[in-house]
Design an enzyme around this catalytic site. Structure first.
Site, PDB file in Angstrom:
ATOM      1  N   GLU A 176     -27.616 -11.168  12.782  1.00 61.71           N
ATOM      2  CA  GLU A 176     -27.804 -11.891  11.507  1.00 61.71           C
ATOM      3  C   GLU A 176     -27.148 -11.133  10.361  1.00 61.71           C
ATOM      4  O   GLU A 176     -26.455 -11.713   9.530  1.00 61.71           O
ATOM      5  CB  GLU A 176     -29.301 -12.079  11.240  1.00 61.71           C
ATOM      6  CG  GLU A 176     -29.605 -12.732   9.903  1.00 61.71           C
ATOM      7  CD  GLU A 176     -30.859 -12.192   9.250  1.00 61.71           C
ATOM      8  OE1 GLU A 176     -30.796 -11.858   8.046  1.00 61.71           O
ATOM      9  OE2 GLU A 176     -31.895 -12.103   9.920  1.00 61.71           O
ATOM     10  N   HIS A 177     -27.359  -9.824  10.307  1.00 61.10           N
ATOM     11  CA  HIS A 177     -26.721  -9.009   9.278  1.00 61.10           C
ATOM     12  C   HIS A 177     -25.191  -9.054   9.393  1.00 61.10           C
ATOM     13  O   HIS A 177     -24.483  -9.213   8.399  1.00 61.10           O
ATOM     14  CB  HIS A 177     -27.187  -7.551   9.403  1.00 61.10           C
ATOM     15  CG  HIS A 177     -28.475  -7.264   8.724  1.00 61.10           C
ATOM     16  ND1 HIS A 177     -28.625  -6.263   7.793  1.00 61.10           N
ATOM     17  CD2 HIS A 177     -29.702  -7.844   8.822  1.00 61.10           C
ATOM     18  CE1 HIS A 177     -29.877  -6.220   7.360  1.00 61.10           C
ATOM     19  NE2 HIS A 177     -30.554  -7.178   7.989  1.00 61.10           N
ATOM     20  N   HIS A 222     -31.610  -9.673  15.041  1.00 60.93           N
ATOM     21  CA  HIS A 222     -31.631  -9.388  13.607  1.00 60.93           C
ATOM     22  C   HIS A 222     -30.353  -8.690  13.166  1.00 60.93           C
ATOM     23  O   HIS A 222     -29.816  -8.963  12.079  1.00 60.93           O
ATOM     24  CB  HIS A 222     -32.853  -8.518  13.289  1.00 60.93           C
ATOM     25  CG  HIS A 222     -32.891  -8.019  11.887  1.00 60.93           C
ATOM     26  ND1 HIS A 222     -32.566  -6.717  11.549  1.00 60.93           N
ATOM     27  CD2 HIS A 222     -33.202  -8.641  10.719  1.00 60.93           C
ATOM     28  CE1 HIS A 222     -32.688  -6.559  10.253  1.00 60.93           C
ATOM     29  NE2 HIS A 222     -33.075  -7.700   9.732  1.00 60.93           N
ATOM     30  N   GLU A 239     -33.943  -0.353   6.507  1.00 62.83           N
ATOM     31  CA  GLU A 239     -34.897  -1.462   6.487  1.00 62.83           C
ATOM     32  C   GLU A 239     -36.116  -1.121   7.345  1.00 62.83           C
ATOM     33  O   GLU A 239     -37.260  -1.422   6.981  1.00 62.83           O
ATOM     34  CB  GLU A 239     -34.226  -2.740   6.985  1.00 62.83           C
ATOM     35  CG  GLU A 239     -35.058  -3.993   6.810  1.00 62.83           C
ATOM     36  CD  GLU A 239     -34.327  -5.260   7.212  1.00 62.83           C
ATOM     37  OE1 GLU A 239     -34.943  -6.343   7.144  1.00 62.83           O
ATOM     38  OE2 GLU A 239     -33.144  -5.178   7.603  1.00 62.83           O
TER      39      GLU A 239
END
Length: 420
Positions: A49-50, A46, A126
């Site tokens: 991905e950022h 993840h 997040e």
């Protein structure tokens, strides 16, 4: 028209052309998600991905976003337990631009130390946001209750500790091992010229090579655990997620399992919705959902309700599962539910984005995909024999696991009902 191609570097391309639209959705799928991680690097899929949106050797983060948004397009990405997908939706004339942007992000991202540290703060926020969401907490808790120590149970976002400790070297090593052509799929749906598509794919992705660090990952078969977990949270509602046996991705009984789930809690006419909400007024939200992974799957029931109704709702859910197990369904209900499934599937697959997602996922994990007619045929071929088999294998064993978020005293009452 759906076609599958493979470049010389083993990168697969699945292309579904539609002349009735003036747009396309182009995605690059990578077979790497939280299931490929461990406790130390949990969240790295993840995080990468950022980072791919943070700038490349020739474009800043703003320039990446503006390149697509300034022509009316959309660029986004998501990370799951078994895959990461980067995609662009735009008018058909901007297909070359989409290939340029996605390849630039994949092959030229800078991963500067400054950006890595900044993005750690973003991801930690997040995680904080998800910790404030009972539904998100419930999802991760139930996943862990189901799969325990298997990497399938790891949270997609990672933990605060694992994300904070990520290094640039770990990121680069993970990329080298997992972002390889044989572990990737280009999926496109919409209006495009096939010859031009293949030329663009070869131009921008044809030189993509594997290296000595890349490897084919074979997932171990996870065990579904009998386990109930809860987290005390001072909130107004009690959130419940209950697990039944399901089927892995690609299993021949997958559509039959979906049909049973639809009958149980797939809409306002479903058994649990009618009983718990309409007849008894116990809750606002009640539904079923399936999870299907490479070699494991579940059928789950979610309910959000007032704490004082938790024990009653649990009793009703158990009773309805027992009733379904003992009585099965009628041929009339089978035919009605088939119509519901065909309608929802086809309506859900009519956008270029949904087709790109479905085709990319199927090729990535099963090396095959299905046309809309294939899906209709699979649903039409659901028989009473298959229904009874799924009921026997998934419903009759009863509730295997679950998770609860809310006040502990109310949760204990629910657990007493479920375990009796």
């Amino acid at each position: 028209m759906l076609k599958i191609h493979k470049l010389s570097n083993n990168l697969r391309i699945v292309a579904e052309k539609s002349d009735s639209v003036k747009s396309f959705t182009l995605g690059i799928w990578i077979k790497a998600g939280s299931r490929n991680e461990n406790l130390i690097n949990n969240g790295i899929s993840h995080f990468i991905e950022h980072m791919l949106f943070k700038g490349t050797k020739k474009r800043t983060a703003l320039e990446l976003a503006e390149a697509i948004e300034n022509v009316g397009g959309q660029i986004n990405a998501f990370t799951g337990r078994e895959a990461t997908c980067y995609y662009i939706k735009a008018l058909d004339e901007y297909l070359p631009l989409a290939f340029d942007i996605l390849s630039d992000m994949l092959f030229n991202s800078s991963f500067s130390l400054e950006d890595i540290e900044k993005e750690k703060g973003v991801v930690l926020e997040e995680i904080n946001m998800c910790d404030d969401s009972p539904e998100d907490v419930l999802s991760d808790l139930h996943t862990y209750a189901t799969w325990q120590e298997d990497s399938l149970s790891l949270p997609i976002l990672g933990s605060k500790k694992s994300v904070s400790s990520l290094t640039r070297d770990a990121i680069v090593e993970y990329l080298d091992s997992n972002y390889t052509p044989e572990r990737a799929v280009i999926s496109i749906s919409g209006n495009f010229n096939e010859e031009k598509l293949l030329t663009l794919a070869n131009t921008y992705f044809g030189d993509w090579k594997s290296n000595s660090k890349s490897s084919i990952v074979e997932y171990s078969k996870p065990t579904i655990h009998h386990n109930f977990l809860h987290k005390d949270k001072d909130i107004e509602q009690l959130h419940i997620s209950l697990g039944l046996k399901g089927y892995p991705l690609g299993n021949e009984l997958g559509y039959t399992s979906t049909l049973i789930g639809n009958i149980l809690g797939g809409g306002s006419s479903s058994i649990l919705f009618q009983k718990l909400r309409e007849e008894l007024g116990l809750c606002y939200s009640i539904y079923t959902y399936t999870t299907a992974y490479n070699n494991g799957g579940t059928l789950n029931i979610y309910a959000g309700l007032s704490p004082q109704h938790g024990a009653i709702a649990a009793e009703v859910i158990k009773d309805e599962l027992n009733k379904l197990s003992e009585e099965g369904i009628t041929p009339e209900l089978l035919e009605i539910t088939k119509k519901k499934l065909k309608g929802s599937y086809i309506l859900g697959l009519e956008s270029t984005s949904s087709r790109m997602f479905a085709n990319g996922r199927n090729i990535l994990f099963m090396d095959k995909t299905y046309s809309q007619q294939d899906i209709i045929d699979k649903i039409d071929n659901i028989t009473m024999e298959k229904v009874n088999k799924v009921i026997k294998e998934c419903i009759t064993p009863g509730l295997l696991n679950g998770a609860f978020v809310g006040n502990t005293s109310e949760i204990n009452q629910v657990l007493t009902v479920i375990k009796n």
